[in-house]
Design an enzyme around this catalytic site. Structure first.
Site, PDB file in Angstrom:
ATOM      1  N   GLY A 150       0.900  -1.132   0.253  1.00 22.40           N
ATOM      2  CA  GLY A 150       0.008  -0.107  -0.022  1.00 22.40           C
ATOM      3  C   GLY A 150       0.894   1.278  -0.153  1.00 22.40           C
ATOM      4  CB  ILE A 152       3.520   1.921   4.570  1.00 18.21           C
ATOM      5  CG1 ILE A 152       2.765   3.124   5.351  1.00 18.21           C
ATOM      6  CG2 ILE A 152       4.959   1.677   5.339  1.00 18.21           C
ATOM      7  CD1 ILE A 152       2.496   2.241   6.937  1.00 18.21           C
ATOM      8  CG  ASP A 253       7.512   1.666  15.519  1.00 14.25           C
ATOM      9  OD1 ASP A 253       8.088   2.010  16.535  1.00 14.25           O
ATOM     10  OD2 ASP A 253       6.255   2.149  15.146  1.00 14.25           O
ATOM     11  CD  GLU A 258       1.684  -1.387  20.287  1.00 14.29           C
ATOM     12  OE1 GLU A 258       1.141  -0.348  20.039  1.00 14.29           O
ATOM     13  OE2 GLU A 258       2.126  -1.866  19.085  1.00 14.29           O
ATOM     14  CG  HIS A 276       2.820   2.031  17.891  1.00 13.91           C
ATOM     15  ND1 HIS A 276       1.633   1.115  17.893  1.00 13.91           N
ATOM     16  CD2 HIS A 276       2.780   2.492  16.622  1.00 13.91           C
ATOM     17  CE1 HIS A 276       1.038   1.224  16.895  1.00 13.91           C
ATOM     18  NE2 HIS A 276       1.407   2.148  16.066  1.00 13.91           N
ATOM     19  N   GLY A 278       6.838   4.679  14.844  1.00  9.05           N
ATOM     20  CA  GLY A 278       6.993   4.900  13.240  1.00  9.05           C
ATOM     21  C   GLY A 278       6.336   6.046  12.621  1.00  9.05           C
TER      22      GLY A 278
END
Length: 310
Positions: A150, A152, A253, A258, A276, A278
């Protein structure tokens, strides 16, 4: 509730800065406080961080709800089938942070492949001695496999080519317009990659797709990078493969839970970890805020959303 301004509830405490951003134009209340929860039945718009699952029982109380506006790019915490069945629109931040996440993926690859974090630790601990050189691995010529092509994935592929890496990819849908070759399957991509980056959208159907078998296929010289969602990786299998040397390394990441417990990674070898971050640049967050405002304004005006969830 105001008769002229729609009521917006903001779902998670870490989105508290949005209260001030939205309040000049709308009636806004925090869902984490009693005052907000008391207004569930009247809220027309719910602002949420898309990675957090929304409580179905709470949503059923929101009789006036017409828009779930995700501040984030991701929206995997939203039950899209439920929303569609009730005529509730869902928006997100589009590809606001795609370029920054791609940058972060390259940073993780460099950090691990060139042993930047290890070198920093060696210098600070006095382990750097005269004549000693730590040999690392070049980026040039390395085979990069991207899982999910996609926004990214494509941004990452362009960067990797500039660093003279060879790019391949896999996703469930072919994209003949792309110049990079698509592998026959996920395991085939892993076997043919020196570095594999997970950049796919998370759904219930692909939970744990990076399994023990994929780690085995990537192999003892391979590097797994995840900048997508932690749920895409079977984390227990990944940790076992790293400890047993069946996987060369990981740079992560995102995590299954979390914040991930520090103790979980204390004795795991060959890993580089970031919390996390990024897509968490000042510029990307500003774009996400702009997209949120634009989507809410379009909804209130009865116009098409700027970045609806397809």
């Amino acid at each position: 509730m105001s008769e002229t301004r729609p009521l917006i509830l903001v779902a998670q405490p870490h989105l508290a800065p949005l209260l001030g951003l939205l309040s000049p134009q709308y009636d806004v209340m925090p869902l984490w406080e009693d005052s907000g929860r008391a207004r569930l039945a009247y809220a027309e718009i719910l602002v949420t961080a898309g990675e957090f699952r929304l409580d179905p029982a709470m949503l059923e109380q929101m009789a006036a709800l017409r828009l779930i506006a995700c501040f984030t790019v991701g929206y995997d915490g939203v039950d899209l089938d439920w929303a569609r069945s009730r005529g509730i629109a869902v928006s997100h931040a589009g590809d606001a942070n795609a370029e920054d996440v791609a940058d972060h993926a390259i940073g993780l690859i460099l950090a691990h492949r060139r042993q930047i974090v290890t070198g920093d630790r060696q210098l600070r601990s006095g382990e750097w001695t005269a004549g000693a050189k730590m040999l690392t691995r070049s980026m040039a010529g390395a085979k990069l496999g991207i899982v999910g092509m996609g926004s990214i994935g494509m941004a990452l592929a362009a960067r990797a080519e500039a660093m003279r890496m060879r790019v391949g990819w896999w996703g469930p849908r072919d994209k003949p317009e792309l110049r990079w070759p698509r592998a026959a399957g996920l395991e085939a991509l892993a076997r043919d990659s020196d570095v594999m980056v997970v950049a796919a959208k998370a759904t219930e159907s692909n939970r744990g797709m990076i399994s023990a078998a994929i780690c085995e296929a990537l192999g003892p010289q391979g590097l797994l990078v995840n900048v997508a969602r932690g749920q895409l990786v079977d984390e227990d299998s990944l940790i076992a493969a790293l400890r047993e040397g069946r996987l060369g390394g990981a740079a992560l990441d995102v995590f299954e839970n979390e914040p991930t417990p520090a103790a979980r990674w204390a004795d795991v070898p060959n890993v580089v970890l970031t919390p996390h971050t990024g897509g968490a640049t000042q510029e990307a967050v500003a774009k996400m805020a702009q997209m949120l405002l634009a989507n809410i304004a379009a909804h209130v005006a009865g116009e098409p959303l700027v970045s609806p969830v397809a």
